[in-house]
Design a protein around this motif. Structure first.
Motif, mmCIF file in Angstrom:
data_model
loop_
_atom_site.group_PDB
_atom_site.id
_atom_site.type_symbol
_atom_site.label_atom_id
_atom_site.label_comp_id
_atom_site.label_asym_id
_atom_site.label_seq_id
_atom_site.Cartn_x
_atom_site.Cartn_y
_atom_site.Cartn_z
ATOM 1 N N ARG A 1 0.973 -1.444 -0.007
ATOM 2 C CA ARG A 1 0.112 0.029 -0.139
ATOM 3 C C ARG A 1 0.990 0.884 -0.006
ATOM 4 N NH1 ARG A 1 -5.180 1.040 4.203
ATOM 5 N NH2 ARG A 1 -6.206 2.696 2.621
ATOM 6 N N GLN A 2 1.830 0.928 1.288
ATOM 7 C CA GLN A 2 2.871 2.852 1.020
ATOM 8 C C GLN A 2 3.674 2.635 -0.538
ATOM 9 O OE1 GLN A 2 2.825 4.654 2.663
ATOM 10 N NE2 GLN A 2 4.822 5.220 1.710
ATOM 11 N N TYR A 3 3.860 1.082 -1.355
ATOM 12 C CA TYR A 3 4.225 1.023 -2.353
ATOM 13 C C TYR A 3 3.687 1.994 -3.161
ATOM 14 C CZ TYR A 3 7.901 -2.073 -0.108
ATOM 15 O OH TYR A 3 8.880 -2.254 0.175
ATOM 16 N N GLU A 4 2.535 1.791 -3.262
ATOM 17 C CA GLU A 4 1.018 2.115 -4.395
ATOM 18 C C GLU A 4 0.673 2.973 -3.792
ATOM 19 O OE1 GLU A 4 0.421 0.708 -7.687
ATOM 20 O OE2 GLU A 4 2.529 -0.792 -7.552
ATOM 21 N N LYS A 5 1.724 4.249 -3.591
ATOM 22 C CA LYS A 5 -0.075 5.325 -2.119
ATOM 23 C C LYS A 5 -0.451 6.531 -3.466
ATOM 24 C CE LYS A 5 4.224 7.932 -1.665
ATOM 25 N NZ LYS A 5 4.996 8.543 -0.488
ATOM 26 N N PHE A 6 0.398 5.929 -4.787
ATOM 27 C CA PHE A 6 -0.045 7.276 -5.496
ATOM 28 C C PHE A 6 -2.188 6.253 -6.693
ATOM 29 C CE2 PHE A 6 3.813 8.724 -5.605
ATOM 30 C CZ PHE A 6 3.634 10.122 -4.505
ATOM 31 N N ASN A 7 -1.816 4.865 -5.998
ATOM 32 C CA ASN A 7 -2.838 4.117 -7.057
ATOM 33 C C ASN A 7 -4.317 4.063 -5.996
ATOM 34 O OD1 ASN A 7 -4.183 2.485 -8.220
ATOM 35 N ND2 ASN A 7 -3.127 0.329 -8.087
ATOM 36 N N ASN A 8 -4.973 5.202 -5.892
ATOM 37 C CA ASN A 8 -6.042 5.421 -5.015
ATOM 38 C C ASN A 8 -7.121 3.985 -5.497
ATOM 39 O OD1 ASN A 8 -5.040 6.908 -4.306
ATOM 40 N ND2 ASN A 8 -5.769 8.997 -5.328
ATOM 41 N N ASN A 9 -7.321 3.768 -6.387
ATOM 42 C CA ASN A 9 -8.166 2.223 -6.869
ATOM 43 C C ASN A 9 -7.803 1.350 -6.516
ATOM 44 O OD1 ASN A 9 -10.046 3.847 -8.070
ATOM 45 N ND2 ASN A 9 -8.665 4.314 -9.877
ATOM 46 N N LEU A 10 -7.071 1.112 -6.231
ATOM 47 C CA LEU A 10 -5.797 -0.194 -5.523
ATOM 48 C C LEU A 10 -7.049 -1.058 -4.130
ATOM 49 C CD1 LEU A 10 -3.995 -2.501 -5.738
ATOM 50 C CD2 LEU A 10 -2.356 -1.598 -4.203
ATOM 51 N N ILE A 11 -7.308 -2.715 -4.540
ATOM 52 C CA ILE A 11 -7.934 -2.669 -3.192
ATOM 53 C C ILE A 11 -6.270 -4.077 -2.469
ATOM 54 C CG2 ILE A 11 -9.350 -4.766 -2.319
ATOM 55 C CD1 ILE A 11 -11.599 -3.836 -4.445
ATOM 56 N N ILE A 12 -6.699 -3.538 -1.564
ATOM 57 C CA ILE A 12 -5.589 -4.415 -0.548
ATOM 58 C C ILE A 12 -5.889 -6.118 -0.370
ATOM 59 C CG2 ILE A 12 -3.460 -4.299 1.226
ATOM 60 C CD1 ILE A 12 -3.707 -2.617 -1.290
ATOM 61 N N TYR A 13 -7.421 -5.754 0.522
ATOM 62 C CA TYR A 13 -8.074 -6.615 1.423
ATOM 63 C C TYR A 13 -9.295 -5.787 1.136
ATOM 64 C CZ TYR A 13 -9.561 -10.217 4.315
ATOM 65 O OH TYR A 13 -10.127 -11.114 4.648
ATOM 66 N N ASN A 14 -10.621 -6.984 0.645
ATOM 67 C CA ASN A 14 -11.958 -7.035 0.910
ATOM 68 C C ASN A 14 -12.937 -7.209 1.732
ATOM 69 O OD1 ASN A 14 -11.785 -9.729 0.067
ATOM 70 N ND2 ASN A 14 -13.285 -9.578 -1.282
ATOM 71 N N GLY A 15 -12.108 -8.841 2.631
ATOM 72 C CA GLY A 15 -12.835 -8.546 3.569
ATOM 73 C C GLY A 15 -14.134 -9.298 3.862
ATOM 74 N N LEU A 16 -15.368 -9.267 2.532
ATOM 75 C CA LEU A 16 -15.858 -9.888 2.114
ATOM 76 C C LEU A 16 -17.234 -9.430 3.355
ATOM 77 C CD1 LEU A 16 -17.512 -10.673 -0.091
ATOM 78 C CD2 LEU A 16 -16.645 -13.306 0.251
ATOM 79 N N PHE A 17 -17.733 -8.400 3.879
ATOM 80 C CA PHE A 17 -18.919 -8.365 4.566
ATOM 81 C C PHE A 17 -19.719 -6.735 4.554
ATOM 82 C CE2 PHE A 17 -15.014 -10.358 7.293
ATOM 83 C CZ PHE A 17 -15.959 -10.659 8.260
ATOM 84 N N PRO A 18 -20.202 -7.785 2.952
ATOM 85 C CA PRO A 18 -21.625 -7.011 2.960
ATOM 86 C C PRO A 18 -22.752 -7.502 3.349
ATOM 87 C CG PRO A 18 -21.830 -9.512 1.540
ATOM 88 C CD PRO A 18 -20.528 -9.178 2.666
#
Length: 696
Positions: free
Chosen positions: A178-195
């Motif tokens: 996330r730190q490396y890709e800090k300029f990628n605002n659309n990147l999902i690191i982990y979704n959790g899946l809690f709808p």
């Protein structure tokens, strides 16, 4: 008509009937839009039936989220509505595995209809977790679903990161990238899946399961350190790697995101997807320990159809769950089968990752025993949501989750109120026991002249029965305890009040001839009322009464004895109250007529006071059971204290005061007793002036 034509018509009709196919009907409710698996199974069976001249055809009535709003709103109730009516419209039911227990009473035990070797295909795998209710096989899986972790290998390789093996490693890798890709605002690191629906329960349940100590360990207790650590880690993952909106994303959004490369770690059901992702079992707190909630659909046979149709339905079910068809589903639809041996098949393993499926550590969804699954799921998801998004503490939330299913009871060791009441009851019992011998000491007989010795024993026994009613409430409240409580109340009342009632009749002025009850047959008098109690008890035992669970919103559930479950029970209970009420009214009428009889003046007035107190306590009890008491300790305390006050007040006023007079013996009392022992007094003819009214 010519006989020849009649025979010809009969033969033609027979041939027509012989060629008519039996139409089996199945119903499936699917969260998926297509219901592809169910259609495929139906098609394959009909092809098989035609090829083998089975003269039967399977018709599938499929409801999906596209063609039924009812399905989206309430899956469980929708299907149960059909089952509960005992209809024969459908022979086979396709149902979500989470409702196995709920639907089991409407479905056949497959052991009666399928060969043993067919059931053995499933008995060694995960199917036994969600196809059985007790020993009864109520369904076989059409397919199963597992949650897995999709890892973006492009991103991991780009930053020279390995696939994580624990949640801590996933957290660290996620934070770094996330730190490396800090300029990628659309990147999902982990979704959790809690709808905001059932899937969030699956996600939380498997996450907690992944924090058990070893691979072989059972699901941890909700109040354990492991579960507290699990929830805290879950919130860390959300706060450090994601946000509320991503965690709440719908399954459709997550599925769409899998076709892009703008995700690092995605948790979702095992499906064919973008090859950029490496699919692994969900990680755990320790390497080698993980968890995945099982999803999927079972097939069951309608219990209410005829045996001939059950045999045909069993043939269809056996075919659709056979190893051959399950293999076809695996190969063509890439849907997971519950037949574990298929993952040793070379052809299957050439098409799917068998090692992945073998390494998944499945866990069935919770199987609530006292609440419906829908209610449990709703409350569970609400509490998890409160924890994730409302900053509630893990211990508080886990305590609430445990309370969904937990029934609180009073024990002799806890809570404090239970200990105090238990001690008071024991003291009361000992007090009655230790003062009983005074009845048998000759010089104290005049103090107890109102009743014969045996009737005094009955009176004390009646009070003891009331105390036992309190003790019955300790521990789990069962049907037997509820029945015993009612019976003890009946007999406790009789043994306490009837000897006093008889004495009132016995002392009724003889010149008033309208009282026609024979005074001399006191045992027959008592036995008459005991027989009434026996009849009422036997009628009550015939009722299928069970303790009622009082569900307390955000509180502690507890059991109470339901007074009646139908009109029959209601009338029986009313008859009991009327019979006991008439006895009390009759005693008050007799007390009014005997109010100034010197010989029993003190007795009549003290008993009247006791009866008035009893009426107040009974009214208080009726009020207590009519209001909604939301705390189990308060309910138990009110109930127990009412009975305890009843026992102690009646004991003190009617019996205990005599013991006090004996223990505080004065000269006047002694002279009075000696006079009585020498028969120098005729109590029948004594006037009020002969002795002061403060004696006995």
């Amino acid at each position: 008509m010519n006989l020849y034509y009649i025979i010809l018509i009969i033969i033609l009709y027979t041939q027509i009937c012989k060629g008519e196919k039996v139409k089996l009907k199945a119903i499936a409710l699917s969260y998926q839009d297509s219901g592809e698996i169910f259609n495929f199974m139906t098609y394959e069976f009909n092809k098989y039936a035609k090829a083998n001249n089975l003269d039967m055809e399977l018709f599938l009535n499929l409801y999906t989220s596209k063609n039924s709003s009812l399905l989206v709103n309430n899956y469980g109730t929708s299907l149960e509505y059909l089952m509960n009516k005992g209809l024969t419209d459908y022979d086979l039911y396709f149902y979500d595995i989470m409702y196995t227990k709920r639907y089991s009473s409407y479905l056949e035990d497959l052991r009666d209809w399928l060969p043993e070797d067919h059931l053995e295909l499933y008995s060694s795998g995960v199917a036994s977790q969600f196809c059985k209710n007790g020993d009864k096989w109520v369904g076989l899986p059409a397919h199963v679903l597992y949650d897995v972790l999709y890892c973006n290998m492009n991103l991991l390789n780009k930053y020279n990161k390995n696939i994580p093996k624990t949640w801590n490693e996933l957290l660290k890798i996620g934070k770094d990238i996330r730190q490396y890709e800090k300029f990628n605002n659309n990147l999902i690191i982990y979704n959790g899946l809690f709808p905001d629906y059932e899937t969030s329960l699956c996600s939380a349940h498997e996450f907690i399961y992944s924090f058990r100590n070893t691979k072989e360990s059972p699901f941890p207790d909700y109040t354990s350190k492991e579960v507290i650590d699990a929830l805290n880690m879950l919130r860390n993952l959300k706060d450090e790697l994601s946000d509320n909106d991503i965690f709440k994303s719908q399954e459709s959004e997550t599925l769409n995101s899998l076709f892009s490369q703008n995700n690092l770690f995605i948790k979702f059901w095992l499906l064919p997807t973008n090859p950029v992702y490496k699919v692994i079992p969900l990680v755990g707190n320790k390497e080698g320990v993980s968890g995945s909630t099982i999803g999927g659909t079972n097939i069951g046979i309608n219990k209410f159809i005829s045996d001939s149709r059950k045999r045909l339905a069993a043939k269809a079910l056996q075919f659709m769950t056979s190893k051959e068809i399950q293999k076809k589903i695996l190969l063509k639809l890439k849907s997971v089968s519950a037949i574990h041996s298929l993952y040793d098949d070379e052809e299957v393993c050439a098409a799917i990752d068998c090692e992945l499926i073998k390494n998944i550590q499945p866990i069935a969804r919770p199987n609530p025993k006292i609440v419906s699954y829908d209610l449990y799921s709703e409350k569970f998801r609400k509490y998890i949501s409160d924890f994730l998004y409302e900053d509630k503490s893990a211990p508080d939330i886990l305590n609430k989750i445990e309370n969904i299913e937990k029934i609180y009871e009073i024990n002799i060791t806890s809570p404090l109120a239970g200990i105090i009441i238990f001690v008071l009851v024991i003291i009361s019992l000992l007090m009655i026991l230790f003062t009983l011998p005074f009845l048998f000491i000759k010089k104290y007989k005049p103090y107890f002249r109102f009743l014969s010795t045996d009737f005094w024993i009955f009176v004390l026994f009646g009070l003891v029965l009331h105390l036992i009613v309190i003790l019955i409430n300790y521990g789990e409240l069962t049907k037997t305890k509820c029945q015993l409580r009612y019976i003890l109340w009946l007999f406790g009342f009789t043994f306490y009040f009837i000897p006093l009632f008889h004495s009132f009749i016995e002392n009724f002025p003889k010149e008033r001839k309208y009282l026609i009850i024979n005074r001399n047959y006191k045992y027959l008098f008592l036995i008459f009322f005991i027989l009434i109690d026996i009849i009422l008890s036997k009628l009550y035992l015939s009722l299928s009464t069970t303790p009622e669970i009082k569900f307390i919103e955000n509180g502690k559930n507890y059991r109470v004895c339901k007074l009646y479950i139908n009109n029959y029970g209601k009338y029986l209970y009313l008859v009991s109250l009327i019979e006991k009420g008439l006895i009390v009214i009759a005693m008050l009428i007799l007390a009014f007529h005997e109010w100034n009889i010197w010989k029993i003046l003190k007795d009549v007035r003290s008993i009247t006071v006791a009866i008035l107190i009893d009426i107040f306590l009974y009214a208080l009890y009726i009020f207590m059971i009519s209001i909604n008491i939301t705390h189990y300790i308060a309910f138990y305390l009110f109930y127990s204290l009412i009975i305890l006050i009843f026992v102690l007040s009646n004991y003190a006023i009617i019996y205990g005061v005599r013991i006090i007079r004996i223990l505080t013996n004065n000269d006047a009392d002694i002279l009075f007793i000696e006079a009585l022992s020498k028969n120098s007094l005729d109590l029948e003819s004594s006037s009020n002036e002969m002795f002061p009214s403060n004696y006995i």
